[in-house]
Design a protein around this motif. Structure first.
Motif, PDB file in Angstrom:
ATOM      1  N   GLN A 188       0.830  -1.184   0.000  1.00  0.00           N
ATOM      2  CA  GLN A 188       0.000   0.000   0.000  1.00  0.00           C
ATOM      3  C   GLN A 188       0.874   1.247   0.000  1.00  0.00           C
ATOM      4  O   GLN A 188       1.846   1.344   0.755  1.00  0.00           O
ATOM      5  CB  GLN A 188      -0.908   0.003   1.221  1.00  0.00           C
ATOM      6  N   SER A 189       0.496   2.204  -0.850  1.00  0.00           N
ATOM      7  CA  SER A 189       1.219   3.464  -0.919  1.00  0.00           C
ATOM      8  C   SER A 189       0.924   4.295   0.335  1.00  0.00           C
ATOM      9  O   SER A 189      -0.238   4.460   0.721  1.00  0.00           O
ATOM     10  CB  SER A 189       0.800   4.236  -2.173  1.00  0.00           C
ATOM     11  N   ALA A 190       1.965   4.813   0.954  1.00  0.00           N
ATOM     12  CA  ALA A 190       1.782   5.601   2.176  1.00  0.00           C
ATOM     13  C   ALA A 190       1.115   6.946   1.890  1.00  0.00           C
ATOM     14  O   ALA A 190       0.368   7.462   2.710  1.00  0.00           O
ATOM     15  CB  ALA A 190       3.126   5.825   2.851  1.00  0.00           C
ATOM     16  N   LEU A 191       1.373   7.515   0.712  1.00  0.00           N
ATOM     17  CA  LEU A 191       0.842   8.830   0.390  1.00  0.00           C
ATOM     18  C   LEU A 191      -0.623   8.781  -0.014  1.00  0.00           C
ATOM     19  O   LEU A 191      -1.463   9.480   0.539  1.00  0.00           O
ATOM     20  CB  LEU A 191       1.675   9.459  -0.735  1.00  0.00           C
ATOM     21  N   MET A 192      -0.971   7.925  -0.977  1.00  0.00           N
ATOM     22  CA  MET A 192      -2.327   7.908  -1.517  1.00  0.00           C
ATOM     23  C   MET A 192      -3.205   6.791  -0.957  1.00  0.00           C
ATOM     24  O   MET A 192      -4.415   6.848  -1.064  1.00  0.00           O
ATOM     25  CB  MET A 192      -2.274   7.773  -3.044  1.00  0.00           C
ATOM     26  N   GLY A 193      -2.579   5.750  -0.423  1.00  0.00           N
ATOM     27  CA  GLY A 193      -3.356   4.643   0.098  1.00  0.00           C
ATOM     28  C   GLY A 193      -3.732   3.619  -0.964  1.00  0.00           C
ATOM     29  O   GLY A 193      -4.481   2.691  -0.694  1.00  0.00           O
ATOM     30  N   TRP A 194      -3.226   3.784  -2.180  1.00  0.00           N
ATOM     31  CA  TRP A 194      -3.514   2.838  -3.254  1.00  0.00           C
ATOM     32  C   TRP A 194      -2.710   1.568  -3.051  1.00  0.00           C
ATOM     33  O   TRP A 194      -1.627   1.582  -2.492  1.00  0.00           O
ATOM     34  CB  TRP A 194      -3.191   3.436  -4.610  1.00  0.00           C
ATOM     35  N   THR A 195      -3.247   0.480  -3.555  1.00  0.00           N
ATOM     36  CA  THR A 195      -2.541  -0.789  -3.489  1.00  0.00           C
ATOM     37  C   THR A 195      -1.874  -1.052  -4.822  1.00  0.00           C
ATOM     38  O   THR A 195      -2.499  -0.918  -5.871  1.00  0.00           O
ATOM     39  CB  THR A 195      -3.519  -1.924  -3.156  1.00  0.00           C
ATOM     40  N   GLY A 196      -0.609  -1.430  -4.794  1.00  0.00           N
ATOM     41  CA  GLY A 196       0.122  -1.684  -6.026  1.00  0.00           C
ATOM     42  C   GLY A 196       1.062  -2.860  -5.870  1.00  0.00           C
ATOM     43  O   GLY A 196       1.230  -3.413  -4.791  1.00  0.00           O
ATOM     44  N   SER A 197       1.664  -3.237  -6.991  1.00  0.00           N
ATOM     45  CA  SER A 197       2.591  -4.353  -6.991  1.00  0.00           C
ATOM     46  C   SER A 197       3.638  -4.122  -8.067  1.00  0.00           C
ATOM     47  O   SER A 197       3.401  -3.435  -9.055  1.00  0.00           O
ATOM     48  CB  SER A 197       1.843  -5.654  -7.263  1.00  0.00           C
ATOM     49  N   ALA A 198       4.795  -4.725  -7.887  1.00  0.00           N
ATOM     50  CA  ALA A 198       5.867  -4.629  -8.879  1.00  0.00           C
ATOM     51  C   ALA A 198       5.811  -5.805  -9.846  1.00  0.00           C
ATOM     52  O   ALA A 198       6.739  -6.012 -10.610  1.00  0.00           O
ATOM     53  CB  ALA A 198       7.210  -4.590  -8.164  1.00  0.00           C
ATOM     54  N   ASP A 199       4.730  -6.569  -9.824  1.00  0.00           N
ATOM     55  CA  ASP A 199       4.592  -7.751 -10.669  1.00  0.00           C
ATOM     56  C   ASP A 199       3.642  -7.453 -11.825  1.00  0.00           C
ATOM     57  O   ASP A 199       2.425  -7.414 -11.635  1.00  0.00           O
ATOM     58  CB  ASP A 199       4.058  -8.906  -9.831  1.00  0.00           C
ATOM     59  N   PRO A 200       4.147  -7.245 -13.042  1.00  0.00           N
ATOM     60  CA  PRO A 200       3.260  -6.933 -14.162  1.00  0.00           C
ATOM     61  C   PRO A 200       2.441  -8.136 -14.645  1.00  0.00           C
ATOM     62  O   PRO A 200       1.390  -7.969 -15.234  1.00  0.00           O
ATOM     63  CB  PRO A 200       4.205  -6.458 -15.257  1.00  0.00           C
TER      64      PRO A 200
END
Length: 101
Positions: A35-47
């Motif tokens: 989870q991004s600390a700034l926006m709260g979005w969930t992301g991954s480095a796995d394309p």
């Protein structure tokens, strides 16, 4: 995590069956989501976790996974229980439920 092969279920809010006849090949998640600390979005480095491949049959999806040496799991969908309804039954004289209008 192994790849998933499944058939999509019918959307709950719609009566159509579009998109339920295809088999979906979905790569497994190899990197955990963060989870991004700034926006709260969930992301991954796995394309690869964003890729969905569509096949006409289950056998074609399994053949692709075996050809590419990818571990996979097949999830079977439950058979739909269809109860045919007759519009004229709403007006039967021996109806069990009360008439509402």
């Amino acid at each position: 995590m192994p790849a998933r092969i499944y058939r999509q279920s019918k959307p709950a809010g719609q009566s159509g069956l579009a998109g339920t006849r295809e088999w979906v090949f979905e790569y497994g998640q190899s990197v955990p989501h963060k989870q991004s600390a700034l926006m709260g979005w969930t992301g991954s480095a796995d394309p690869q976790s964003q890729i969905h491949l569509y096949f006409d049959s289950r056998e074609a999806a399994e053949a692709y996974a075996q050809r590419e040496h990818i571990a996979y799991v097949v999830e079977d969908t439950a058979a739909r229980m269809r109860r045919p309804k007759v519009y004229a039954d709403n007006f039967r004289y021996d109806r069990i439920q009360n008439w509402t209008h």
